[in-house]
Motif scaffolding. Structure first.
Motif, mmCIF file in Angstrom:
data_model
loop_
_atom_site.group_PDB
_atom_site.id
_atom_site.type_symbol
_atom_site.label_atom_id
_atom_site.label_comp_id
_atom_site.label_asym_id
_atom_site.label_seq_id
_atom_site.Cartn_x
_atom_site.Cartn_y
_atom_site.Cartn_z
ATOM 1 N N ARG C 202 0.830 -1.213 0.000
ATOM 2 C CA ARG C 202 0.000 0.000 0.000
ATOM 3 C C ARG C 202 0.860 1.257 0.000
ATOM 4 O O ARG C 202 0.532 2.240 -0.641
ATOM 5 N N ARG C 203 1.967 1.194 0.725
ATOM 6 C CA ARG C 203 2.831 2.370 0.814
ATOM 7 C C ARG C 203 3.336 2.779 -0.567
ATOM 8 O O ARG C 203 3.292 3.951 -0.940
ATOM 9 N N THR C 204 3.806 1.802 -1.334
ATOM 10 C CA THR C 204 4.315 2.115 -2.667
ATOM 11 C C THR C 204 3.198 2.600 -3.586
ATOM 12 O O THR C 204 3.335 3.601 -4.294
ATOM 13 N N LEU C 205 2.094 1.863 -3.577
ATOM 14 C CA LEU C 205 1.027 2.185 -4.525
ATOM 15 C C LEU C 205 0.427 3.555 -4.224
ATOM 16 O O LEU C 205 0.101 4.309 -5.146
ATOM 17 N N GLN C 206 0.298 3.880 -2.956
ATOM 18 C CA GLN C 206 -0.258 5.193 -2.630
ATOM 19 C C GLN C 206 0.735 6.317 -2.924
ATOM 20 O O GLN C 206 0.323 7.446 -3.188
ATOM 21 N N ALA C 207 2.020 5.999 -2.899
ATOM 22 C CA ALA C 207 2.995 7.013 -3.292
ATOM 23 C C ALA C 207 2.819 7.359 -4.771
ATOM 24 O O ALA C 207 2.964 8.517 -5.179
ATOM 25 N N ILE C 216 -6.707 -3.775 -0.962
ATOM 26 C CA ILE C 216 -6.226 -4.994 -1.624
ATOM 27 C C ILE C 216 -6.705 -6.173 -0.794
ATOM 28 O O ILE C 216 -6.364 -6.291 0.380
ATOM 29 N N ASN C 217 -7.506 -6.980 -1.401
ATOM 30 C CA ASN C 217 -8.018 -8.169 -0.730
ATOM 31 C C ASN C 217 -7.135 -9.328 -1.156
ATOM 32 O O ASN C 217 -7.214 -9.793 -2.285
ATOM 33 N N PHE C 218 -6.312 -9.807 -0.247
ATOM 34 C CA PHE C 218 -5.242 -10.723 -0.622
ATOM 35 C C PHE C 218 -5.429 -12.080 0.065
ATOM 36 O O PHE C 218 -5.451 -12.165 1.294
ATOM 37 N N VAL C 219 -5.538 -13.104 -0.742
ATOM 38 C CA VAL C 219 -5.703 -14.471 -0.252
ATOM 39 C C VAL C 219 -4.392 -15.231 -0.469
ATOM 40 O O VAL C 219 -4.103 -15.667 -1.591
ATOM 41 N N PRO C 220 -3.571 -15.400 0.544
ATOM 42 C CA PRO C 220 -2.313 -16.145 0.409
ATOM 43 C C PRO C 220 -2.535 -17.655 0.577
ATOM 44 O O PRO C 220 -3.222 -18.086 1.508
ATOM 45 N N VAL C 221 -1.943 -18.402 -0.318
ATOM 46 C CA VAL C 221 -2.144 -19.853 -0.357
ATOM 47 C C VAL C 221 -0.795 -20.550 -0.234
ATOM 48 O O VAL C 221 0.172 -20.155 -0.875
ATOM 49 N N ARG C 222 -0.769 -21.610 0.598
ATOM 50 C CA ARG C 222 0.426 -22.470 0.659
ATOM 51 C C ARG C 222 0.374 -23.465 -0.492
ATOM 52 O O ARG C 222 -0.537 -24.296 -0.546
ATOM 53 N N GLY C 223 1.327 -23.372 -1.392
ATOM 54 C CA GLY C 223 1.358 -24.287 -2.535
ATOM 55 C C GLY C 223 2.135 -25.547 -2.233
ATOM 56 O O GLY C 223 2.877 -25.625 -1.257
ATOM 57 N N ASP C 224 1.970 -26.499 -3.113
ATOM 58 C CA ASP C 224 2.526 -27.838 -2.941
ATOM 59 C C ASP C 224 3.806 -27.996 -3.760
ATOM 60 O O ASP C 224 3.925 -28.877 -4.606
ATOM 61 N N TYR C 225 4.739 -27.086 -3.555
ATOM 62 C CA TYR C 225 5.999 -27.109 -4.318
ATOM 63 C C TYR C 225 6.968 -26.201 -3.568
ATOM 64 O O TYR C 225 6.547 -25.370 -2.761
ATOM 65 N N PRO C 226 8.257 -26.327 -3.813
ATOM 66 C CA PRO C 226 9.204 -25.555 -3.001
ATOM 67 C C PRO C 226 9.379 -24.078 -3.375
ATOM 68 O O PRO C 226 9.529 -23.244 -2.500
#
Lengths: 327, 327, 327, 327
Positions: C202-207, C216-226
């Motif tokens: 947000r800091r960068t985008l608002q600058a 920003i509605n952010f859904v972080p997901v743990r993936g099945d790979y390294p």
């Protein structure tokens, strides 16, 4: 080294896995320029249309024609196709050919072209002087690197070998055993005790130890991952572990890609590199040798570039200082 | 069979992998009621607090105490802990004990309790009459099922075996080799030629073929997937492929979980089932035997339930008609 | 460039994932010498004792002390530890600090040290002149690279973002969600709508777009790979697809690592490289932006080296021409 | 229930993924007999020639003809083929048809056959009385199970949904995106904001909440694993987390396969079962709903059997008490 003095290499059959890997290596090679990438079916398309990861790396397109102002041609064709290509395509004699297929690994020649077997740890001097190179098979490379020091010392006897390979070893052809749904979390074997690479393995080992009967019992396994070959071989041996380590360390001293590990190894130490790691164990009367590599690099395209470097008088490691994937 | 006539089973050490699998099997068992699941550290918590997939399956909680109104106790404890448990906990003699650890597989006893080795394909009649069962090891089960018919026919000689196991074989303990980042796409070996299961394997095979020296060269491999064991063994043999198949088919006739395949097998045929599949190849003078299983089922909890069924006079397959994961 | 004129870099906290990646990059860097790798717990051990893939690459050992004859210090410490380190360790003011933690990304300073946010595609000129760099978060980098051109054009409104990350994003700590048996073939989410990287994003985008509310509605997901981060963002937009592509292409022109793809992308195009690929789609009134990177490289150590190059006046791509894993 | 009173089911199109799963379920179904499995291309071959894991389970062969002494026909055909089949094949009207394709999910009929949408959690009573069933899509099932309680309460507004699916969702056809080498460790999206399942989802939700505009922004992701669907949806909501949980728990009370979890869920809790788990979070003004299933079971063949059970007046859970893969 300035651009003007760079050597030039062309790739024949650049749309497959080993073609793509060879492109990737040559694009970053400090001393060799990628002159062209030939592909009949993709002529005119950018390389990244086939090898999507090359987006942003190069704007080069696939070539319909084969230029002859190159120092070396690297053939990334299927087995049998290299011979056909060289029979039907006139290539000036002064252009080196490095062939990744199995067509010339057993001493075969074509139109007067003779091929040196391109395993630098076996005979680097012959490669430096070679006109053409038959690049070893992926399993063949890893198995031999686990056995060469013993053969040279005349210590080989019946060998028992397990080999596990990633899916890239089977190429990009769509087939049942390459379907993700099938292969994920799965294990299977193929060509048990009769893999075609045994021929070239025996040829090298018997050259070093003529009395060796060539008995290698090889169980090839399809692994559940894309890249890398794991080899475990064992045989009767009267060497102590320390003697064995010294034999191997002495043998590989001065070889920049094959390293002896005194601690336990795992496959991802070498994935996406041109390295081979070798680790030993001694259990009662048996010597156990683990040898690992990336099947597409030290087992194919990386070794081809290593051979090219030797052939062209360049630093053996040029363009091959690769960051491992590690994770 | 009505609820009132159901047999009753208790589980000791229900928080680990094999404990969880045993719970899953008993919850759906038609003829046996899961009386309690003992776990010191989790007493009072619902089973699904530890085994999250059981949400919606049962409201049972872990028990702090061990009820003695059961027909059978299944011990899902670590190696060494079963002995300690039975030494320190008075269990009425009429309660059968099925132990999944390696503490009693070689003929050991405790407080007068004797254990029968619980491999039904080896000696089903003894299991039916047994008071207590030492459940075989996961690798030990798959290796033996590939060799039993040959041992019975007196045809064993030096055996060379590759075994690949999923990560569940190492239990739920967090350690370097169980870190996802490390294990994904990776291969490594451990305890090469000296795996502890060799003892119980040799014991069975020599019981069948007393002259057999017990030579098994076993290379255990950590596979890049959670479940399943792949075994490839080979040895010298004068049998034709057809003779070998008939020997194996005859041997396993009437055994509901071990099947002989005349076509090529792959590991996922058996994952999440109690089955073992065996496939043969003949290459020159060598007989090759592939044998596969789910290490947590036929290699542990499934076989424990199979033994329980036999012990209690139930249908051998009760509660074990499992849908494979297949993909 | 001769060895004598090479710049010198030291690494603090070299035993973790980002420390290891930074070592790998610096070992092959043409213009920067890896002066030392500090690690309290591993002092005296060879680097390859911790980072096993470095066997054969270097004989360097972990250092107990921090030399001050370096041009730059790269801090690969945990969140909170960078601040503690800089508070307690006197570092001469002329030594640049590049910090990979989140301690200084929001304008924080320590002992008079000010930090520039190290996202070259956002403000490369400021980085070139910076004394110290706060290296962006992995998710933050990929999310911002998908949104910067829109923010600069004042076109951001409420954003909906899915982000999938590999297991390396969680570091090398052993925990339930990093157990192979659990994570293989599994999916889960964490910190849904409240990931800590949202602040720096947000800091960068608002600058760039002061009127932007920062939703920003952010859904972080743990993936099945390294390795690797996949981001898909979408928002209302009146741009045509062509207009959007031109906006993005114009914005990233001249940035050597972020490329706009007009064909469908997949994560493995960037794994083991310092690249970010961005692809667009337009569906009815919504603009969809996919942006992908390797979380350990462009999302961490690779970007740190990119920042170091800019800071030291070197070619931005030096040491970062990496071969992708591709398969 | 005795064998003589068993209902009889036939499968049309038994060679694909959903056909195989339906076979697996019916082979172990206590109250329904698998009468035949029709497959033109495989007629005469044993089922295990196609579905290798069935070796040892059944000696049944694929049928060339379609017997009409069955109670129900389950169509496991591709999209478009079910309609063709029912147009060209006379099926007696008293035989129930359960169709797994998308041909009849939106109210379509054929030859006077009407279809009830087969989502038991939506309208179980209609299914019990139905002549024929249109079985829901895999994504459609999981998305709807995350939203049904809200729709019924009239609380839906614009929804934002991420969906991740395993490779089995794409069927057994060999194609680039199903190649193991490509898909392993990879992520990509497809049909972003325009997936075909949105139609059936909107139809159900608007039936429950007529004023709902049907806005669902759906990002479908190809996951790096074979089985399972993960859905995360969020929307504006004034419910507290507790209110939301009570709404969901009340709604799913009495539904044996859909369970509400008050702790964090992960995909492998449901893989290889017919269950759907739903978990909620509240972050500021947004309600987050996670809903997960096995795409081939609750998302296809399992739900078909569940519908069959309801249709035939059997216990809804008969034949569906499946052991999860869990690891």
């Amino acid at each position: 080294m300035g651009t003007n003095t760079k050597k030039r290499a062309g790739i024949i059959g650049g749309a497959g896995y080993t073609g793509g890997e060879t492109i990737r290596l040559l694009l970053n090679h400090p001393d060799v320029e990628l002159a062209f990438v030939h592909s009949r079916s993709n002529a005119g398309n950018p390389l990244y249309a086939v090898h999507a990861d090359l987006l942003g790396e190069t704007e080069l397109t696939f070539a319909a024609d084969i230029a002859d102002n190159v120092d070396v041609l690297i053939l990334c064709l299927g087995h049998g196709e290299s011979r056909k290509f060289l029979e039907s395509t006139p290539i000036p004699a002064h252009i080196h050919v490095i062939d990744l297929s199995q067509d010339f690994r057993l001493g075969e020649s074509v139109n007067g072209r003779e091929f040196v077997y391109g395993l630098p740890e076996y005979d680097r001097e012959a490669i430096k002087k070679a006109a053409n190179i038959a690049n070893p098979g992926c399993f063949a490379t890893a198995v031999q690197l686990g056995l060469l020091p013993l053969a040279k010392a005349g210590l080989l006897n019946e060998v028992h070998t397990t080999g596990i390979t990633g899916s890239t070893g089977a190429g990009q052809k769509l087939q049942g055993t390459s379907h993700f749904t099938w292969r994920a979390n799965n294990i299977s074997t193929y060509k048990v005790l009769q893999h075609q690479h045994l021929k070239e393995i025996r040829r090298t080992l018997q050259a070093l130890q003529p009395a060796y009967s060539g008995a290698i019992n090889f169980v090839p396994v399809r692994g559940d991952y894309p890249r890398g070959i794991w080899i475990t071989s064992y045989l009767d041996s009267s060497l102590t572990l320390e003697e064995a380590y010294q034999l191997f360390e002495e043998f590989y001293k001065g070889h920049p890609f094959t390293h002896v590990s005194r601690t336990q190894i795992d496959l991802k130490q070498v994935v996406n590199t041109n390295k081979c790691l070798v680790q030993l164990e001694k259990v009662e009367g048996k010597l156990v040798i683990h040898s690992i590599e990336d099947n597409l690099l030290k087992g194919a395209s990386g070794q081809a570039v290593q051979n090219m470097n030797l052939l062209l008088g360049l630093d053996e490691t040029a363009g091959l200082k690769l960051k491992s994937i590690v994770f």
